[in-house]
Scaffold this motif. Sequence first.
Motif, PDB file in Angstrom:
ATOM      1  N   TRP A  94       0.873  -1.164   0.000  1.00  0.00           N
ATOM      2  CA  TRP A  94       0.000   0.000   0.000  1.00  0.00           C
ATOM      3  C   TRP A  94       0.909   1.213   0.000  1.00  0.00           C
ATOM      4  O   TRP A  94       1.939   1.222   0.685  1.00  0.00           O
ATOM      5  N   LEU A  95       0.539   2.226  -0.738  1.00  0.00           N
ATOM      6  CA  LEU A  95       1.284   3.476  -0.750  1.00  0.00           C
ATOM      7  C   LEU A  95       0.619   4.453   0.209  1.00  0.00           C
ATOM      8  O   LEU A  95      -0.599   4.442   0.362  1.00  0.00           O
ATOM      9  N   ALA A  96       1.419   5.300   0.853  1.00  0.00           N
ATOM     10  CA  ALA A  96       0.875   6.264   1.808  1.00  0.00           C
ATOM     11  C   ALA A  96       1.580   7.611   1.686  1.00  0.00           C
ATOM     12  O   ALA A  96       2.779   7.676   1.422  1.00  0.00           O
ATOM     13  N   CYS A  97       0.794   8.662   1.904  1.00  0.00           N
ATOM     14  CA  CYS A  97       1.368  10.004   2.038  1.00  0.00           C
ATOM     15  C   CYS A  97       1.749  10.165   3.516  1.00  0.00           C
ATOM     16  O   CYS A  97       1.433   9.314   4.359  1.00  0.00           O
ATOM     17  N   ASP A  98       2.422  11.254   3.847  1.00  0.00           N
ATOM     18  CA  ASP A  98       2.821  11.475   5.235  1.00  0.00           C
ATOM     19  C   ASP A  98       1.606  11.524   6.165  1.00  0.00           C
ATOM     20  O   ASP A  98       1.652  11.010   7.279  1.00  0.00           O
ATOM     21  N   GLU A  99       0.516  12.136   5.705  1.00  0.00           N
ATOM     22  CA  GLU A  99      -0.681  12.280   6.534  1.00  0.00           C
ATOM     23  C   GLU A  99      -1.330  10.939   6.869  1.00  0.00           C
ATOM     24  O   GLU A  99      -1.844  10.747   7.970  1.00  0.00           O
ATOM     25  N   HIS A 100      -1.338  10.007   5.934  1.00  0.00           N
ATOM     26  CA  HIS A 100      -2.039   8.731   6.136  1.00  0.00           C
ATOM     27  C   HIS A 100      -1.136   7.561   6.519  1.00  0.00           C
ATOM     28  O   HIS A 100      -1.630   6.450   6.732  1.00  0.00           O
TER      29      HIS A 100
END
Length: 64
Positions: A34-40
């Motif tokens: 899964w890819l994630a941004c810093d927020e998630h």
Amino acid sequence: MSDVCSAKGCQAPATWELLWNNPKLHTPDRRKVWLACDEHKGSLSDFLGARQFLKDVVPHADAG
């Protein structure tokens, strides 16, 4: 186009890869991503961790 976060509705660029596997479905060496941004990063990690699926969190190779 850059890779985007896997969180529902998020279109932010991915900066993290959450490596996981479901031991009921996958062999022990298999890793789904899964890819994630810093927020998630935290919420997605918590979701997978609560199910004991999370194996590792690493910086996304294509970030930046």
